[in-house]
Design a protein around this motif. Sequence first.
Motif, mmCIF file in Angstrom:
data_model
loop_
_atom_site.group_PDB
_atom_site.id
_atom_site.type_symbol
_atom_site.label_atom_id
_atom_site.label_comp_id
_atom_site.label_asym_id
_atom_site.label_seq_id
_atom_site.Cartn_x
_atom_site.Cartn_y
_atom_site.Cartn_z
ATOM 1 N N GLU A 55 0.804 -1.205 0.000
ATOM 2 C CA GLU A 55 0.000 0.000 0.000
ATOM 3 C C GLU A 55 0.844 1.265 0.000
ATOM 4 O OE1 GLU A 55 -0.620 0.486 4.738
ATOM 5 O OE2 GLU A 55 -2.117 -0.605 3.613
ATOM 6 N N LEU B 143 -6.656 -0.903 9.336
ATOM 7 C CA LEU B 143 -7.299 -1.808 8.391
ATOM 8 C C LEU B 143 -8.526 -1.131 7.775
ATOM 9 C CD1 LEU B 143 -7.261 -5.151 10.426
ATOM 10 C CD2 LEU B 143 -5.980 -4.691 8.335
ATOM 11 N N ALA C 54 3.943 -2.535 8.587
ATOM 12 C CA ALA C 54 3.853 -2.667 10.040
ATOM 13 C C ALA C 54 5.226 -2.556 10.672
ATOM 14 C CB ALA C 54 3.222 -4.011 10.412
ATOM 15 N N PHE D 36 0.190 -1.585 12.704
ATOM 16 C CA PHE D 36 0.065 -1.169 11.315
ATOM 17 C C PHE D 36 0.336 0.322 11.155
ATOM 18 C CE2 PHE D 36 -3.335 -4.674 11.353
ATOM 19 C CZ PHE D 36 -2.406 -5.651 11.051
ATOM 20 N N ARG E 17 -1.048 2.067 8.870
ATOM 21 C CA ARG E 17 -2.382 2.593 8.615
ATOM 22 C C ARG E 17 -3.398 1.588 9.151
ATOM 23 N NH1 ARG E 17 -3.197 3.946 2.459
ATOM 24 N NH2 ARG E 17 -4.912 5.214 3.292
ATOM 25 N N MET F 13 -0.185 -4.843 4.493
ATOM 26 C CA MET F 13 -0.146 -3.826 5.530
ATOM 27 C C MET F 13 1.293 -3.586 5.975
ATOM 28 S SD MET F 13 -3.306 -2.976 5.884
ATOM 29 C CE MET F 13 -3.184 -1.969 7.376
ATOM 30 N N THR G 268 6.189 -6.203 6.200
ATOM 31 C CA THR G 268 4.899 -6.091 5.522
ATOM 32 C C THR G 268 4.132 -7.375 5.745
ATOM 33 O OG1 THR G 268 5.782 -4.632 3.793
ATOM 34 C CG2 THR G 268 3.731 -5.771 3.315
#
Length: 231
Positions: free
Chosen positions: A5, A119, A96, A115, A117, A94, A80
Amino acid sequence: MPSAEKPKHKLPVTPTVDDDRYEPRFQVIGGQDVRDIQCRLLVHAPLGGDDQIPCQIVDLNSSGCAIRYRQTRSLFKSTTLEIRNLAAHDTLQMLARVCWSRQSGLDQYASGLYFRRSLPDDFISAGIHAGQLSRRTARRESVDVAVTIRQCQPQNRSKGRIVSTSRSGLQIIGSEECVIGTRLMLQLADGNAVVGTSVWSSRRGSQYASGIAFTHAGTGRQFHNAVLQLS
């Protein structure tokens, strides 16, 4: 396969460990069904590229998760997490950071991820409706109770505060670090005591926060109830 992402805007402030501990957490319903959530870690390799490590999510919320995996060494810094086969979602990656790691067996480790960002809003609800996730049964309560911490030897004592508790364990803040994997005894002012194992630890300025898992379920529940009565 979708790429990792890339946020369109400035990343929101990452939640603190304290914030995450109070957010509802959900456990993964295991089994050999094809609907099982499939996960792997993408870890940057020293010689270039990514090592791909299969892993299992133990529990999660929108801010992070706990995982288990087989590896010759524990994770550190960042990674990730790739999640596949959850309800109708496509593969999700994600970014992390690794907040804690501990060895759980021969070449087996557990780690906590936070994370970068959150979920997607419907991620957890979709997993619940698909029968892949359920609310973690050990509800966590926010408290502020004084505790005496005894590590290794009875004479090695320090003072601390219990800041959250559940039927399976609790979180403490103290002046001394609780080394991950060590057993210790916690005692309340009214004499109630329990034996537990330190499963994670992080520095908070001049103090340390630690997560303690109860060694015995029965005495753990009794201690949990005693903490609630004193809060």
